[in-house]
Structure formats: C-alpha cells, structure tokens
Write a protein that holds these residues in place. Structure first.
Motif, PDB file in Angstrom:
ATOM      1  N   GLU A  49       0.840  -1.192   0.000  1.00  0.00           N
ATOM      2  CA  GLU A  49       0.000   0.000   0.000  1.00  0.00           C
ATOM      3  C   GLU A  49       0.870   1.235   0.000  1.00  0.00           C
ATOM      4  O   GLU A  49       2.031   1.200   0.388  1.00  0.00           O
ATOM      5  CB  GLU A  49      -0.894   0.018   1.230  1.00  0.00           C
ATOM      6  CG  GLU A  49      -0.087   0.143   2.511  1.00  0.00           C
ATOM      7  CD  GLU A  49      -0.943   0.509   3.713  1.00  0.00           C
ATOM      8  OE1 GLU A  49      -2.010  -0.092   3.865  1.00  0.00           O
ATOM      9  OE2 GLU A  49      -0.522   1.400   4.477  1.00  0.00           O
ATOM     10  N   VAL A  71      -9.958   5.239  -1.453  1.00  0.00           N
ATOM     11  CA  VAL A  71      -9.145   4.030  -1.467  1.00  0.00           C
ATOM     12  C   VAL A  71      -9.153   3.523  -2.902  1.00  0.00           C
ATOM     13  O   VAL A  71     -10.221   3.289  -3.472  1.00  0.00           O
ATOM     14  CB  VAL A  71      -9.697   2.947  -0.516  1.00  0.00           C
ATOM     15  CG1 VAL A  71      -8.966   1.624  -0.736  1.00  0.00           C
ATOM     16  CG2 VAL A  71      -9.567   3.386   0.939  1.00  0.00           C
ATOM     17  N   SER A  73      -7.964   0.528  -5.084  1.00  0.00           N
ATOM     18  CA  SER A  73      -7.421  -0.813  -4.956  1.00  0.00           C
ATOM     19  C   SER A  73      -7.189  -1.408  -6.339  1.00  0.00           C
ATOM     20  O   SER A  73      -8.102  -1.480  -7.150  1.00  0.00           O
ATOM     21  CB  SER A  73      -8.370  -1.694  -4.140  1.00  0.00           C
ATOM     22  OG  SER A  73      -7.792  -2.962  -3.977  1.00  0.00           O
ATOM     23  N   SER A  79      -8.982  -4.696  -1.590  1.00  0.00           N
ATOM     24  CA  SER A  79      -9.896  -3.638  -1.154  1.00  0.00           C
ATOM     25  C   SER A  79     -10.480  -3.961   0.221  1.00  0.00           C
ATOM     26  O   SER A  79     -10.695  -3.068   1.036  1.00  0.00           O
ATOM     27  CB  SER A  79     -11.019  -3.447  -2.177  1.00  0.00           C
ATOM     28  OG  SER A  79     -11.846  -4.598  -2.197  1.00  0.00           O
ATOM     29  N   LYS A  82      -8.676  -2.738   3.304  1.00  0.00           N
ATOM     30  CA  LYS A  82      -8.589  -1.295   3.540  1.00  0.00           C
ATOM     31  C   LYS A  82      -9.933  -0.679   3.911  1.00  0.00           C
ATOM     32  O   LYS A  82     -10.014   0.536   4.127  1.00  0.00           O
ATOM     33  CB  LYS A  82      -8.022  -0.593   2.300  1.00  0.00           C
ATOM     34  CG  LYS A  82      -6.585  -0.972   2.013  1.00  0.00           C
ATOM     35  CD  LYS A  82      -5.636  -0.498   3.114  1.00  0.00           C
ATOM     36  CE  LYS A  82      -4.359  -1.281   3.117  1.00  0.00           C
ATOM     37  NZ  LYS A  82      -3.776  -1.486   4.424  1.00  0.00           N
ATOM     38  N   MET A  92     -14.504   4.497  -2.893  1.00  0.00           N
ATOM     39  CA  MET A  92     -13.605   3.382  -3.156  1.00  0.00           C
ATOM     40  C   MET A  92     -13.622   3.080  -4.649  1.00  0.00           C
ATOM     41  O   MET A  92     -14.687   2.980  -5.253  1.00  0.00           O
ATOM     42  CB  MET A  92     -14.058   2.175  -2.352  1.00  0.00           C
ATOM     43  CG  MET A  92     -13.059   1.066  -2.342  1.00  0.00           C
ATOM     44  SD  MET A  92     -13.491  -0.117  -1.063  1.00  0.00           S
ATOM     45  CE  MET A  92     -11.941  -0.310  -0.235  1.00  0.00           C
ATOM     46  N   VAL A  94     -12.222   0.287  -7.246  1.00  0.00           N
ATOM     47  CA  VAL A  94     -11.642  -1.050  -7.194  1.00  0.00           C
ATOM     48  C   VAL A  94     -11.487  -1.615  -8.599  1.00  0.00           C
ATOM     49  O   VAL A  94     -12.439  -1.598  -9.388  1.00  0.00           O
ATOM     50  CB  VAL A  94     -12.531  -2.002  -6.366  1.00  0.00           C
ATOM     51  CG1 VAL A  94     -11.851  -3.359  -6.226  1.00  0.00           C
ATOM     52  CG2 VAL A  94     -12.828  -1.414  -5.002  1.00  0.00           C
ATOM     53  N   LEU A 119     -19.176  -5.194  -1.415  1.00  0.00           N
ATOM     54  CA  LEU A 119     -18.822  -3.789  -1.629  1.00  0.00           C
ATOM     55  C   LEU A 119     -20.051  -3.000  -2.072  1.00  0.00           C
ATOM     56  O   LEU A 119     -20.337  -1.921  -1.560  1.00  0.00           O
ATOM     57  CB  LEU A 119     -17.709  -3.666  -2.675  1.00  0.00           C
ATOM     58  CG  LEU A 119     -16.323  -4.207  -2.287  1.00  0.00           C
ATOM     59  CD1 LEU A 119     -15.373  -4.143  -3.480  1.00  0.00           C
ATOM     60  CD2 LEU A 119     -15.730  -3.429  -1.112  1.00  0.00           C
TER      61      LEU A 119
END
Ligand code: SF4
Lengths: 191, 517
Positions: A49, A71, A73, A79, A82, A92, A94, A119
């Motif tokens: 990371e 975030v 990912s 993911s 985190k 987020m 991803v 998610l």
C-alpha cells in the motif's frame, strides 16, 4: 484542507509510481505532501500500500482508520483489507481483477466469491472499474497503476494539463507516451 | 527549491550538499535507497557497496580520518556488525566530518528483529540526531557533517522505516564543496593503544557535555507551546503522530536523541501538570527522564512492541477510537504473505531439499521465504552468515550423522558478507557439513544491488568477479560443485552425494534471479 488517499494492491503492481504522480501534482499546486510506502520483503508478491496525504499542512505520513477520502485498490481482495480506513463519505475505486494469494494457489484458503456483492451493499461511493479492455488497447498490463490514477483524477481538483505534466516528470522517458495514454484512458472511464 | 523526496533520497541529498566525498554501505531495508540515490544522482561522491557493514563503516571512517567528509549507511542490524569499529572510532574522532546513517525498522517490516538502536548512541557515547520527516532527514544529515567536525565526533543519524520510506516536501539547496583536510600525524588520537585510549575516553565524555550544551540553544530540540497544561516529549516519526492528534498540548520535540537535554526536560516538566513520553520501541527517553527524578507516563500506555501510528497515539492519549460505520466483511480474507517470484531459481533448490527431507539452516535474503509453504524448507535463521556457522554448531551438538541429513543455505551476497568465516571454521574445526551457496548474481531481497560476485560496482563500473569455487577451495573445502538448478535431476543427485560425503562440501547453485536485468 486535507485529502487522504490509499493506493493498495499486490507487490509489483506499481502503487508507488501512481502515488508519485499524485504527489507531484499536489506539490505543483502548492500543497504540503506526505506519503508512506512499502519496500523490502513485503514487496515480493505480498500486499502493498501507499498512503498519500496532501493539504495545507500534513504531519503523519500514515492515514488513520476511517479517514481515507479515497481508497484505490488495484486488486479485488486487497480492497477488503482497507475498508476500515475509508471514511463514511469516502470513495472506493476497485479494479475488477483477481490475483490469487499463495494460500489460495495452494488450495488452503478460498478466494472470496462475494467481494463485489459485499462492496455494492456496504460502500456508498463505489466504482468497480473494468480495466481489462483498456489495458489490452494500451498494450501493457503494466499501465494499470496509471489507468487507476486516471480514474481517481476525476475526483480531484487538478486539471488534465497539470496531471499530464506530472506524468511526464515522474515516468521514465520511454514510457511517457504509454502512461499518458493510460492516464487519459482511465480518466475517461466514467466517474 | 521544493521537491518531493523519499526520506532516504533526502539523506543522500543532505550528504551531497554537505560536500560528502566518500559514502560506503551495505544494502539493507530500510536503508538501501540512500546509496542508490547517491550513486544515481550525485556522481561527485565516491559511493560504494562494501562486503558488509563493518567494512563499509571502516572505509568511511578511514576516509574521514584521512581528511574527507564521509558517510556510511546501514540498517539497524547492520550496525551490530559495525559496532566494533563504532565503539573505538568514537574515541579517535575524525579529521573531517563522519556521519553514520542507521535505519531502524520498528514493526520489523523487512527485518529479523525490532531492535532500538538509540541504545547504541548511549553505549558508544556518540551524538545521535533523529529526524521526524524527509525534510529533517535532509537538514539533519547536512548538519551532522558540521557537528562532526565542530565536536570531533562521528555523528549518528537515526531514521526508522516511516522516515526512510516516506516521501515529503524537501526544500533543497546547493552543494558546497568540502575541503580535503591534511591527515594529521597524531598517534595519540588515531592509534588506540591503552595509553592513548584512556585520555581519549575523557575527551569523549567532555565532548558529549559540550554537545548537550549545544543542544539547548541550537534549535535542534524545541519546545512548542500549546494551550493546555499537558506536556508531551517525543521525537522522530512519533512527533508527527502527536502533532496530528494532540494539537493543543505542549510538545518538547527532541531532535538530538543523544546526549539528551537535561535542562530543557526539567524546564518543560515544570511548565506542565502532566508529562507524557511518546516514543516507538524502548522507553529510551522515558527511562532517562525517570532517572532525572521526574514523573512521566510512557510505556504504561504506549506499546513497547511494533510501530506507532495516529490511531494508537490518539487512543492512548485522548481515549479516542477511530473507525467508520461500514460493516466489516464477514468472511475470511485470505492473507497474502510475500513469496518467491514465479520462476525464482531458489524454488528449484527448496523443492530438491524437500524431496530429500533435509534440515535447513537458513540465512537472510529472498530465499528466507523458503520457510513458508509450499516449501517449509527452513528450520533455523537468525542473522547474516549464521547459516554456515550454526550448521557447524548443529553438527557439534549431534555429531556427523546430523550433517548427513542437513544443509546450510546462503545467498551470494550474504556469503561474502559473513558466510566465509563460518566456512573456514567448518574446515578448521573438523566439520563435515554441506553449504549451498545460492548464486543468483545479485543481492535480491533489497532490490538487486551489485556485489563482489556480480562483476559490477554500485556505480556500474566493471570489477573482477569473485570466484566462489576458487575461494571455497582456498578455504580448504575439497568438494566444491557448481550446478544449474534448472537441471533438476542433477541438482538432486549432487545434493544427495554431497550431504552423504564425510567431509565438508560446498554446492554453488548458479542461476540468475529472474528480476535481475
Ligand atoms: S527477486 Fe529474484 S531472488 Fe528474489 S524471489 Fe524474485 S526471483 Fe527470487
């Protein structure tokens, strides 16, 4: 003002370069910048990371739990690690791509099948990015980091010109063209 | 000019600007990028990878005593290897500035332990500076060269992983060339026979007191006044966590970790109703303050093990817990331990070892990952070079029969670092064990540095390739075989034959690391 961004993925996916371009862009815009990254043993195919923070004055190079605005990912499973860092209003992004960890390769553990469902049900601001076709077009899997940065760029205040300047500064000359392509491709993947 | 630099790059920049002329080190996370940045960006500095940290230390100390500003770089456990010269060059002092960069690894991100090298400063009676961010990593390194000359002391700059491997804005300047000072013929200072060492010890103590005085007025330590009656003494990366979570409290920021500023600590204590120390790892500052007779809270609430972060400090000092309201994932999240790259030549060796069911004394490098599944093929490992000497210890404990069922496994760079002496010991003391040298033509784990066996120096210049076969033969080992691990059957046959032999043997497994360009 303060923005906290976590890039995460698997060793070798290039999270450090993505955060470098982001830092350069924030610095040029006059912000204080701090970042923290992982080297050494963990880099050998382990979880990696990079935390990037920019703002008026930044102290810690690490991001506290529940404080990440973004975030990003580069891999699905990563993911999940985190989630606790994302703020309630955070976003987020991803990459819809799996890399089996060693215990999965060995059949000791299973790669969770319900990551996207989880998610979708729990993260308010979520973008699951389909990067496969984009990467095919660019002609290099290596460009994933900058594609993801391109997606993130839609959420931040900097102009396209500013971003591209930083790409040029941070990337080795012979890869500049490819990375600009990657950045723009990411940027045009919808917000 | 403002630039975003990695803490380690900032150190290289600081040394460069200070007119550093010679820099020697041994790769080790989290210190490696300092010399890489030096070699890459500042060719004016004679940078080199040495065989190990002791050699690197002595090369740099030699250069500094001879009159050139010099620096040595290493990770925390590397300073153990270099501790011998460090303790005595503390007595000699220097002719020109000499800076020791020591990178600790709280959290053991890429290390075999979490030792706190602040104790070394105290034990070797050397000044130690501790930066809190990349800009200070730069400015403290630069300052360290001046202090070294001003006080005739080698100066340690201590970083930790979160300083070395974090990036931040650094306001850089220009290089100022340093003068090459004449080497003074002065055996009383530079030849440490007992008669010379005794008076030098007194000198060392006097200089430390002078440096303590310096630390009161120079701004290296500072008191930041807040709005409360709570005082926090902190240093290094912990300072950043304290600033983040306790913006209203009074802070004494320690920049010079040794000698510690007694007077300032007392003054700061009297300003506050409550006093805390926030420091990573050992209660180094805390114990010192307690010995001054001042009441302070430290390790009662701050963890002794592992790294700190804002979450830990906020919870310890303010009782705050950070979280979000997102439901955690309910299933099992498979962990992702580091592993050997696909196609790594080491994997072939571990597969062969596993087939023969051998006990393995291992060493430090990528191949240490042979301990993990699917190989499970390492059974002891402690420090650089230990595989070879421990292998003899195993045999001494259990007799020759054990040597028939075991091997020592060590990489090329690690063997050069400190495996050679162990091999000589095996031959000298009647051992019959087998040592495998994994020669993958690079120092892999730390990011593919050159070493004496790769035929290239840090600066990319050609150098003679160390010949492992000739070296092992010269040590007195009669059975030395080189194999390519891709020839699996041959590797297994050689392994069986050499472990069966009732005399010492070395198998050199030669194949390039797949990531080495
Ligand atoms: S970097 Fe080289 S030596 Fe290390 S695991 Fe990968 S292939 Fe093996």
């Amino acid at each position: 003002m303060e923005k906290n961004i976590i890039f995460c993925g698997v060793g070798g996916q290039g999270v450090i370069l993505a955060s470098k371009v982001l830092m350069e862009t924030a610095l040029r815009a006059g912000y204080d910048v701090k970042e923290s990254e992982v080297h050494g043993m963990a880099q050998r195919g382990g979880s990696v990371e990079c935390c990037v923070r920019f703002g008026t004055k930044i102290y810690s190079p690490l991001i506290a739990k529940g404080k990440a605005d973004y975030v990003v990912s580069l891999e699905l499973l990563e993911s999940l690690r985190k989630i606790e860092f994302l703020s309630d209003e955070g976003t987020m992004i991803v990459n819809d791509f799996k890399i089996d960890p060693v215990p999965v390769q060995q059949g000791v553990l299973e790669y969770p099948q319900d990551i996207k469902d989880y998610l979708n049900a729990n993260v308010n601001n979520l973008l699951i990015a389909e990067t496969e076709s984009v990467l095919k077009e660019i002609g290099s899997q290596k460009a994933l980091n900058i594609v993801m940065l391109g997606i993130l760029s839609n959420y931040l205040e900097f102009s396209e010109k500013e971003w591209l300047e930083s790409v040029k500064v941070c990337v080795k000359e012979k890869f500049v063209e490819m990375n600009i392509k990657a950045f723009l491709a990411g940027r045009s993947l919808k917000k | 000019m403002k630039k975003v630099l990695l803490g380690n790059e900032a150190i290289a920049r600081g040394a460069y600007e200070a007119g550093c002329r010679v820099a020697a080190g041994y790769p080790g996370t989290p210190s490696t990028e300092i010399l890489e940045a030096m070699a890459h960006s500042y060719p004016e500095v004679k940078s080199q990878w040495s065989c190990n940290e002791k050699v690197a230390f002595e090369v740099a100390a030699g250069a500094a005593i001879a009159g050139a500003r010099s620096m040595t770089t290493m990770k925390h456990v590397g300073l153990n290897v270099a501790a011998d010269p460090m303790f005595t060059f503390s007595y000699t002092g220097v002719t020109s500035g000499f800076v020791i960069i020591n990178a600790d690894d709280p959290g053991a991100w890429s290390s075999q332990n979490e030792q706190d090298n602040r104790h070394y400063a105290r034990a070797a009676k050397l000044p130690m500076l501790e930066p809190s961010d990349p800009h200070e990593a730069y400015s403290f390194t630069k300052l360290a060269f001046d202090l070294s000359e001003q006080f005739d002391r080698p100066v340690i700059v201590r970083t930790t992983t979160r300083i070395s491997h974090s990036q931040g804005v650094v306001d850089i300047g220009e290089r100022k060339e340093s003068e090459l000072r004449e080497f003074p013929i002065n055996p009383q200072k530079y030849v440490m026979i007992p008669a010379h060492a005794r008076p030098r010890h007194k000198f060392v103590e006097e200089q430390l007191e002078k440096m303590r005085e310096y630390s009161y007025t120079s701004g290296i330590n500072r008191i930041e006044k807040g709005k409360t009656k709570r005082g926090i003494i902190t240093a290094g990366i912990s300072y950043e966590y304290v600033k983040e979570t306790c913006p209203d409290d009074n802070i004494l920021k320690i920049g010079m970790m040794w000698p510690l500023p007694d007077k300032m600590i007392k003054e700061f204590a009297s300003m506050n109703d409550e006093l805390f120390v926030v420091e990573e790892l050992d209660p180094f500052i805390e114990d010192y303050i307690k010995a001054l007779g001042i009441k302070v809270i430290g390790k009662e609430i701050i963890p002794l093990c592992g790294e700190l972060n804002s979450d830990i400090v906020d919870s310890a000092l303010n009782g705050k817990k950070h979280s979000n309201s997102i439901n955690p994932y309910a299933g099992t999240i498979p962990n992702r331990p580091p592993s050997l790259c696909k196609g790594c030549p080491h994997a072939l060796v571990f597969n062969a070892i596993k087939k023969l069911n051998l006990i393995v004394n291992g060493d430090i490098g990528c191949y240490t990952l042979g301990v993990l599944p699917p190989y499970n093929a390492m059974h002891s490992q402690g420090c650089m070079g230990a595989s070879v000497s421990m292998h003899l210890g195993f045999e001494k404990a259990w007799g020759n029969a054990l040597a028939r069922k075991s091997v020592a496994v060590i990489g090329d760079s690690t063997f050069i670092h400190s495996g050679i002496t162990g091999l000589i010991d095996i031959v000298y003391n009647g051992g019959t064990g087998t040592v495998i040298i994994l020669d993958n033509r690079t120092t892999g784990m730390t990011g593919h540095q050159e070493n004496p066996s790769t035929g290239k120096t840090l600066l990319g210049d050609p150098s003679p390739e160390l010949n492992f076969e000739a070296l092992c033969l010269a040590c007195g080992v009669k059975r030395v075989v080189t194999v390519d691990p891709i020839e699996k059957e041959n590797l297994e046959r050689v392994l069986a034959e050499e472990t069966a032999a009732e005399e010492p043997s070395v198998i050199i497994v030669k194949r390039k690391c797949i990531l080495k360009k």
